[in-house]
Design a protein around this motif. Sequence first.
Motif, mmCIF file in Angstrom:
data_model
loop_
_atom_site.group_PDB
_atom_site.id
_atom_site.type_symbol
_atom_site.label_atom_id
_atom_site.label_comp_id
_atom_site.label_asym_id
_atom_site.label_seq_id
_atom_site.Cartn_x
_atom_site.Cartn_y
_atom_site.Cartn_z
ATOM 1 N N ASN A 83 -15.767 -20.308 40.707
ATOM 2 C CA ASN A 83 -14.610 -21.086 40.294
ATOM 3 C C ASN A 83 -13.606 -20.145 39.642
ATOM 4 O O ASN A 83 -14.001 -19.215 38.929
ATOM 5 N N ASP A 84 -12.314 -20.398 39.849
ATOM 6 C CA ASP A 84 -11.325 -19.489 39.275
ATOM 7 C C ASP A 84 -11.252 -19.575 37.752
ATOM 8 O O ASP A 84 -10.599 -18.766 37.113
ATOM 9 N N SER A 85 -11.984 -20.515 37.155
ATOM 10 C CA SER A 85 -12.085 -20.538 35.690
ATOM 11 C C SER A 85 -12.889 -19.343 35.175
ATOM 12 O O SER A 85 -12.877 -19.058 33.981
ATOM 13 N N GLN A 86 -13.586 -18.617 36.072
ATOM 14 C CA GLN A 86 -14.319 -17.414 35.686
ATOM 15 C C GLN A 86 -13.384 -16.233 35.441
ATOM 16 O O GLN A 86 -13.812 -15.211 34.899
ATOM 17 N N ILE A 87 -12.121 -16.346 35.801
ATOM 18 C CA ILE A 87 -11.158 -15.271 35.562
ATOM 19 C C ILE A 87 -10.830 -15.258 34.077
ATOM 20 O O ILE A 87 -10.225 -16.190 33.554
ATOM 21 N N ARG A 88 -11.250 -14.215 33.374
ATOM 22 C CA ARG A 88 -11.043 -14.096 31.935
ATOM 23 C C ARG A 88 -9.787 -13.291 31.598
ATOM 24 O O ARG A 88 -9.220 -13.436 30.539
ATOM 25 N N GLU A 89 -9.411 -12.406 32.509
ATOM 26 C CA GLU A 89 -8.216 -11.586 32.307
ATOM 27 C C GLU A 89 -7.628 -11.259 33.676
ATOM 28 O O GLU A 89 -8.350 -11.148 34.650
ATOM 29 N N SER A 90 -6.301 -11.170 33.719
ATOM 30 C CA SER A 90 -5.660 -10.882 34.999
ATOM 31 C C SER A 90 -4.325 -10.201 34.764
ATOM 32 O O SER A 90 -3.723 -10.313 33.694
ATOM 33 N N SER A 91 -3.892 -9.495 35.783
ATOM 34 C CA SER A 91 -2.552 -8.917 35.786
ATOM 35 C C SER A 91 -2.039 -8.957 37.216
ATOM 36 O O SER A 91 -2.819 -8.906 38.167
ATOM 37 N N GLU A 92 -0.736 -9.102 37.325
ATOM 38 C CA GLU A 92 -0.107 -9.186 38.635
ATOM 39 C C GLU A 92 1.110 -8.273 38.662
ATOM 40 O O GLU A 92 1.818 -8.164 37.676
ATOM 41 N N GLU A 93 1.306 -7.634 39.792
ATOM 42 C CA GLU A 93 2.496 -6.821 40.030
ATOM 43 C C GLU A 93 3.013 -7.161 41.411
ATOM 44 O O GLU A 93 2.235 -7.511 42.304
ATOM 45 N N VAL A 94 4.310 -7.032 41.606
ATOM 46 C CA VAL A 94 4.895 -7.282 42.921
ATOM 47 C C VAL A 94 5.867 -6.162 43.256
ATOM 48 O O VAL A 94 6.589 -5.671 42.387
ATOM 49 N N PHE A 95 5.813 -5.739 44.507
ATOM 50 C CA PHE A 95 6.724 -4.725 45.024
ATOM 51 C C PHE A 95 7.299 -5.238 46.331
ATOM 52 O O PHE A 95 6.560 -5.743 47.174
ATOM 53 N N ASP A 96 8.589 -5.143 46.495
ATOM 54 C CA ASP A 96 9.226 -5.535 47.749
ATOM 55 C C ASP A 96 9.215 -4.336 48.689
ATOM 56 O O ASP A 96 9.672 -3.251 48.325
ATOM 57 N N VAL A 97 8.649 -4.525 49.883
ATOM 58 C CA VAL A 97 8.537 -3.445 50.862
ATOM 59 C C VAL A 97 9.124 -3.897 52.193
ATOM 60 O O VAL A 97 9.159 -5.089 52.496
ATOM 61 N N LYS A 98 9.566 -2.940 52.975
ATOM 62 C CA LYS A 98 10.109 -3.259 54.306
ATOM 63 C C LYS A 98 9.014 -3.285 55.364
ATOM 64 O O LYS A 98 9.105 -3.996 56.347
ATOM 65 N N HIS A 99 7.983 -2.462 55.169
ATOM 66 C CA HIS A 99 6.922 -2.337 56.168
ATOM 67 C C HIS A 99 5.556 -2.518 55.500
ATOM 68 O O HIS A 99 5.373 -2.200 54.338
ATOM 69 N N ASN A 100 4.609 -3.012 56.269
ATOM 70 C CA ASN A 100 3.220 -3.150 55.851
ATOM 71 C C ASN A 100 3.031 -4.009 54.591
ATOM 72 O O ASN A 100 2.439 -3.562 53.610
ATOM 73 N N PRO A 101 3.497 -5.265 54.595
ATOM 74 C CA PRO A 101 3.206 -6.128 53.446
ATOM 75 C C PRO A 101 1.698 -6.387 53.367
ATOM 76 O O PRO A 101 1.033 -6.579 54.378
ATOM 77 N N HIS A 102 1.155 -6.348 52.149
ATOM 78 C CA HIS A 102 -0.269 -6.579 51.949
ATOM 79 C C HIS A 102 -0.548 -6.857 50.476
ATOM 80 O O HIS A 102 0.348 -6.744 49.640
ATOM 81 N N ILE A 103 -1.781 -7.195 50.191
ATOM 82 C CA ILE A 103 -2.221 -7.464 48.826
ATOM 83 C C ILE A 103 -3.408 -6.559 48.519
ATOM 84 O O ILE A 103 -4.308 -6.412 49.334
#
Length: 92
Positions: A55-75
Amino acid sequence: MPRWLAMQGWTAEECLPLEFGVGVKLVWFRGPYRGDLDKRVGIVWDALQGLLYDNDSQIRESSEEVFDVKHNPHIEITVWRSRKPPRVERAR
């Protein structure tokens, strides 16, 4: 099986989904579409339920970053065992 599990000598049958609190870092290399990152992150957390954790309630800590790219979008997702204690529900 995720490479990080194999590197530690674990098998998917032994440990997935994880049964402990986790930390998750999400780095989103997105294409030209602009939108709300919060909604997209929630979709990723929900998609990992049952695969990486129960369950996603198990996530105790998180961080997110986003970058805009022209080629090869991915996570890129990095997961670790969190040392933070679980959230405690208060009685009402």
